[in-house]
Each structure stands twice: as C-alpha cells, then as structure tokens.
Design a protein around this motif. Structure first.
Motif, mmCIF file in Angstrom:
data_model
loop_
_atom_site.group_PDB
_atom_site.id
_atom_site.type_symbol
_atom_site.label_atom_id
_atom_site.label_comp_id
_atom_site.label_asym_id
_atom_site.label_seq_id
_atom_site.Cartn_x
_atom_site.Cartn_y
_atom_site.Cartn_z
ATOM 1 N N LEU A 194 0.888 -1.291 -0.078
ATOM 2 C CA LEU A 194 0.160 -0.029 -0.060
ATOM 3 C C LEU A 194 0.749 1.193 0.120
ATOM 4 N N PHE A 195 1.960 1.304 0.619
ATOM 5 C CA PHE A 195 2.546 2.468 0.911
ATOM 6 C C PHE A 195 3.673 2.635 -0.382
ATOM 7 N N PHE A 196 4.074 1.356 -0.904
ATOM 8 C CA PHE A 196 5.073 1.609 -2.129
ATOM 9 C C PHE A 196 4.188 2.132 -3.286
ATOM 10 N N VAL A 197 2.774 1.904 -3.456
ATOM 11 C CA VAL A 197 1.881 2.281 -4.438
ATOM 12 C C VAL A 197 1.866 3.830 -4.041
ATOM 13 N N PHE A 198 1.470 4.201 -2.860
ATOM 14 C CA PHE A 198 1.342 5.503 -2.436
ATOM 15 C C PHE A 198 2.606 6.439 -2.872
ATOM 16 N N VAL A 199 3.603 5.986 -2.411
ATOM 17 C CA VAL A 199 4.712 6.917 -3.077
ATOM 18 C C VAL A 199 4.890 6.970 -4.294
ATOM 19 N N VAL A 200 4.684 5.866 -5.207
ATOM 20 C CA VAL A 200 5.024 5.967 -6.595
ATOM 21 C C VAL A 200 3.995 6.956 -7.174
ATOM 22 N N LEU A 201 2.791 6.853 -6.732
ATOM 23 C CA LEU A 201 1.700 7.631 -7.104
ATOM 24 C C LEU A 201 2.147 9.188 -6.743
ATOM 25 N N TYR A 202 2.386 9.344 -5.588
ATOM 26 C CA TYR A 202 2.831 10.933 -5.003
ATOM 27 C C TYR A 202 4.176 11.381 -6.102
ATOM 28 N N TYR A 203 5.097 10.655 -6.460
ATOM 29 C CA TYR A 203 6.124 10.931 -7.349
ATOM 30 C C TYR A 203 5.716 11.371 -8.692
ATOM 31 N N ASN A 204 4.760 10.321 -9.153
ATOM 32 C CA ASN A 204 4.389 10.685 -10.424
ATOM 33 C C ASN A 204 3.707 11.943 -10.502
ATOM 34 N N GLY A 205 2.882 12.264 -9.508
ATOM 35 C CA GLY A 205 2.142 13.627 -9.381
ATOM 36 C C GLY A 205 3.205 14.855 -9.368
ATOM 37 N N TYR A 206 4.142 14.555 -8.539
ATOM 38 C CA TYR A 206 5.397 15.643 -8.352
ATOM 39 C C TYR A 206 5.820 15.771 -9.785
ATOM 40 N N ILE A 207 6.244 14.779 -10.347
ATOM 41 C CA ILE A 207 7.104 15.011 -11.700
ATOM 42 C C ILE A 207 6.088 15.727 -12.709
ATOM 43 N N ARG A 208 4.819 15.109 -12.880
ATOM 44 C CA ARG A 208 4.123 15.766 -13.678
ATOM 45 C C ARG A 208 3.749 17.162 -13.522
ATOM 46 N N GLN A 209 3.472 17.612 -12.277
ATOM 47 C CA GLN A 209 3.195 18.773 -11.801
ATOM 48 C C GLN A 209 4.351 19.803 -12.011
ATOM 49 N N ASN A 210 5.542 19.343 -11.883
ATOM 50 C CA ASN A 210 6.851 20.323 -12.060
ATOM 51 C C ASN A 210 7.404 19.962 -13.515
ATOM 52 N N GLY A 211 6.953 19.260 -14.293
ATOM 53 C CA GLY A 211 7.425 19.246 -15.623
ATOM 54 C C GLY A 211 8.839 18.611 -15.576
ATOM 55 N N ILE A 212 9.270 17.767 -14.812
ATOM 56 C CA ILE A 212 10.732 17.220 -14.647
ATOM 57 C C ILE A 212 10.813 15.978 -14.907
ATOM 58 N N LYS A 213 12.253 15.355 -15.147
ATOM 59 C CA LYS A 213 12.346 14.013 -15.389
ATOM 60 C C LYS A 213 12.732 13.317 -14.175
ATOM 61 N N ARG A 214 13.184 13.934 -13.301
ATOM 62 C CA ARG A 214 13.531 13.022 -11.820
ATOM 63 C C ARG A 214 13.327 14.149 -10.693
ATOM 64 N N VAL A 215 12.998 13.338 -9.621
ATOM 65 C CA VAL A 215 12.607 14.212 -8.518
ATOM 66 C C VAL A 215 13.891 14.665 -7.657
ATOM 67 N N PRO A 216 13.940 15.968 -7.147
ATOM 68 C CA PRO A 216 15.054 16.146 -6.489
ATOM 69 C C PRO A 216 15.385 15.600 -5.336
ATOM 70 N N TYR A 217 16.477 15.506 -4.791
ATOM 71 C CA TYR A 217 16.814 14.703 -3.592
ATOM 72 C C TYR A 217 16.054 15.198 -2.253
ATOM 73 N N THR A 218 16.125 16.393 -2.143
ATOM 74 C CA THR A 218 15.258 17.266 -1.151
ATOM 75 C C THR A 218 13.999 16.667 -0.957
#
Length: 131
Positions: free
Chosen positions: A47-71
C-alpha cells in the motif's frame, strides 16, 4: 488551489484508501487458512509503495521534470512514514478494534523506502538514457 494539486489526485485517493482499509474491522481474517503469516505486513508494504510512486508521479507531472530532487525525496519519505505512524496511532487509540503495531509501521516504512528507491532508479535510468 486546483492548479496546485492538479496531478496529485491518484495519490490523494490512494492515501484515503489506505486510511479506510487500514482502519476497517477485519475480524479473524489473520486466522484464515487462505492467508499466510505476515500477509498483513506485505499488504502494508504494498500500500505504501503504491502511495509513494503515485505521489512521485504527480510531483514529476506537476513540475514538468524528469527526476525528483533529493530534497523532495527526503521530505516525502519522512511524510509518508509519518502518515504510516499516524495510521498506527489511530489504530491504537481511536479504532480500538485494530491494533497499532511497530511491525506495521516498519512494513509501511519499507514500502516507502522501496517506492523511493524505485524512483531513484528510474531517475538514474532516464539520466543515462541513450537516444
């Protein structure tokens, strides 16, 4: 506000699903012969694996980037693990038909770590992609 969280809908819905499913009375499901010992921990991790992946997907799409910053990786890891802790506290003190367990929180944290690690691997693969 709608624009700010435009791509986070799946992650928010999944977080609500986690909240609901982790606080439902399950009865004697853990004693059922259909489930193996530790099945509950596997579910928490997934459950938490899927949650984190969905959140990162939203973050990437929202910011128009290819990778999530370390912070952002660190902050989401901490927040998602804290969300797992909140669910365990709710199980312990509010939804008394469930048990708040350290092992469940550990399984949540493992799922968060797996999701974060997978996003690091994907970001690294994108950086080294040959065209």
């Amino acid at each position: 506000m709608k624009i700010l969280f435009k791509y986070y809908g799946p992650a928010v819905l999944w977080a609500l699903f986690i909240l609901i499913i982790c606080n439902m009375p399950m009865g004697a499901i853990s004693e059922s012969p259909r489930f193996f010992p530790g099945f509950d921990k596997l579910v928490h991790c997934g459950l938490f694996f899927v949650f984190v992946v969905l959140y990162y997907n939203g973050y990437i799409r929202q910011n128009g980037i290819k990778r999530v910053p370390y912070t952002a990786l660190v902050w989401l890891t901490l927040l998602a693990t804290a969300y797992g802790g909140l669910i365990e506290l709710l199980q312990l003190y509010v939804f008394t038909w469930r048990d708040g367990e350290w092992n469940d929180l550990f399984a949540d944290a493992v799922g968060v770590g797996m999701g974060t690690f997978s996003m690091l691997l994907i970001g690294n693969a994108i950086d080294h992609e040959e065209i």
